[in-house]
Design an enzyme around this catalytic site. Structure first.
Site, mmCIF file in Angstrom:
data_model
loop_
_atom_site.group_PDB
_atom_site.id
_atom_site.type_symbol
_atom_site.label_atom_id
_atom_site.label_comp_id
_atom_site.label_asym_id
_atom_site.label_seq_id
_atom_site.Cartn_x
_atom_site.Cartn_y
_atom_site.Cartn_z
ATOM 1 N N GLY A 277 1.072 -1.175 -0.358
ATOM 2 C CA GLY A 277 -0.437 -0.177 -0.246
ATOM 3 C C GLY A 277 0.995 1.588 -0.388
ATOM 4 O O GLY A 277 1.402 1.313 0.913
ATOM 5 N N CYS A 286 7.865 0.542 16.154
ATOM 6 C CA CYS A 286 9.414 -0.743 15.403
ATOM 7 C C CYS A 286 9.507 -0.724 14.670
ATOM 8 O O CYS A 286 10.535 -0.673 14.582
ATOM 9 C CB CYS A 286 8.056 -2.381 15.792
#
Length: 472
Positions: A277, A286
């Site tokens: 996407g 993270c």
């Protein structure tokens, strides 16, 4: 089973509550008294779908408690999880493992009997081995007093009974917004052990018995490999996202449509459509810090050339934020000064209130620095956003956020933004009303689709100028 979980942030609190949900008796441990007080009252200090119900249910059932007392933790269980944070070091790309080391330093001297410590935190490869050596020294020459025990306890001497400690690594693979499901029904369980026939495997199989009974793959390997699995997975996902965003830069120049392109290549089973996407890119606590720490650790090991491509992965990701600001400047005639820009989204992804390294909030801050009057709306992350950018405007509703906007930028793909009625949005910003006599018609408002999550034809048919990342 009886177990402790050290660290009650996003990872630790989720793991503790979900282990209790599986029927285990769990003690969550943290040095932050305010956090422990909040959790003890059944209040989750962050947003994660489904976690509040699980936390409340298991506290009421007596399977879940929280404490700041390390001595209580040492006596409560022989199985301990480490779920503390490993943030990026200031002035460096490396991971800061001080909190992981602190758990070992404060817990091990208090232990008697045989104990297993399972690390879940994301750490540089080699951490488990170094912690094992650290624990061995602490067992051999324990101090007379450890910092996190009950000061009223009568016995402050080191435990008389001999102790053994084995450290294994059991990395987490949680997706924010899906963390409860990922803990209760993981797609795989990875365990890194010190040697074959390790006691850690037997214990881990008991901990995750319900998931294993449902056929979840259980992968046992050495500790360095287990440590590398997590950072490698994150590095690959980050690379895939940055790849499609690099292609989107070409599409913007060549007049292509990166979403149609991603659909086409996603049919190839070797590639797949997930994580293709194009848009503002990745953020959160993270992926950004993990790929940087991976590069830093590779350099320390003398394998720095192996991961140099990750520098470009990081750079591509950051360029997307700049491009979003450029699109806003372009649609406003070259200057943002005095314009009203509404940014829809503050969290780095939907179904989360996490604003760490959030692309959405980064764009909002850059727009403000460029002179725009910036309004930010997010269903869950408003309070966290205010702590970082207190001078931005934070309305109480989506409707209020849209009023008077010259540009609307969709920066986080929350469902209510994806399903926003463009005709209704046009009314809210005031563009649907006819110009007063003697005034020039107001230019058609613009929507910048930073996540390629809106239907272009529908928005243009409603009277909007539509711009998107990766669309020429």
């Amino acid at each position: 089973m009886q177990m402790t979980v050290f660290g009650t942030g996003y990872l630790g609190a989720t793991h503790a509550a979900c282990m209790a949900e599986l029927g285990h008796n769990v003690l969550g441990v943290d040095v932050d008294e305010a956090k422990i007080a909040s959790l003890t009252k059944g209040e989750v200090p962050f947003f994660e779908p489904g976690l509040q119900d699980i936390l409340t249910r298991n506290i009421q059932a007596g399977r879940l408690r929280f404490t700041t007392d390390y001595r209580e933790a040492a006596e409560f269980a022989n199985v301990h999880f480490i779920g503390v944070g490993t943030p990026q070091k200031k002035g460096s790309n490396a991971a800061d493992t001080r909190y992981v080391k602190a758990v070992i330093d404060d817990l091990v001297p208090l232990l008697s009997g045989d104990h297993l410590i399972l690390g879940k935190s994301t750490v540089p490869v080699g951490t488990a081995a170094s912690l094992q050596k650290r624990a061995k020294k602490l067992l051999r020459t324990p101090p007379n007093r450890a910092p996190h025990h009950d000061e009223t306890a009568e016995n402050t001497d080191s435990p008389a009974a001999p102790a053994t400690v084995e450290i294994a690594w059991n990395p987490e693979f949680l997706r924010e917004g899906h963390a409860v499901e990922d803990t209760l029904r993981p797609d795989r369980i990875v365990l890194g052990v010190r040697a074959k026939n390790s006691r850690a495997e037997e214990v881990a199989r008991e901990v995750y018995a319900s998931a294993l009974a449902e056929g979840t793959p259980f992968l046992v390997m050495d500790r360095p490999t287990a440590e590398l699995v997590k950072v490698s997975a994150n590095a690959f996902l980050a690379t895939k996202i940055s790849f499609i965003n690099a292609v989107s830069e070409v599409c913007e120049i060549a007049g292509g449509d990166v979403t149609a392109l991603a659909d086409a290549i996603g049919y190839d089973e070797r590639i797949g459509r997930k994580f293709l996407g194009a848009g503002l890119g990745f953020g959160g606590g993270c992926l950004p810090k993990d790929i940087r720490a991976f590069m830093a650790r590779a350099g320390e090991l003398g394998a720095d050339q192996a991961l140099t491509f990750l520098r470009e992965v990081d750079a591509i990701n950051m360029r997307r934020r700049e491009k979003m600001v450029e699109l806003a400047r372009r649609v406003l005639g070259g200057s943002l000064i005095g314009s009203n820009v509404t940014v829809l989204g503050a969290a780095f992804k939907p179904d989360s209130d996490d604003v760490r390294d959030s692309p959405a909030l980064s764009v909002a801050g850059s727009l403000s620095l460029a002179g725009a009057n910036v309004t930010v709306y997010d269903p869950k992350a408003m309070e966290n956003a205010k702590k970082i950018f207190p001078t931005l405007n934070y309305p109480n509703s989506l409707e209020e956020a849209l009023r008077g906007a010259d540009v609307v930028a969709v920066a986080t793909e929350w469902k209510e933004f994806r399903e926003l009625d463009p005709a209704r949005a046009l009314e809210l910003i005031g563009a649907a009303a006819p110009a007063e006599e003697g005034q020039q018609d107001r230019p058609a408002p613009a929507v910048i689709d930073g996540r390629n999550c809106l239907d272009r034809a529908t928005w243009e048919a409603a009277g909007w100028r539509y711009l998107a990342l990766g669309v020429g």
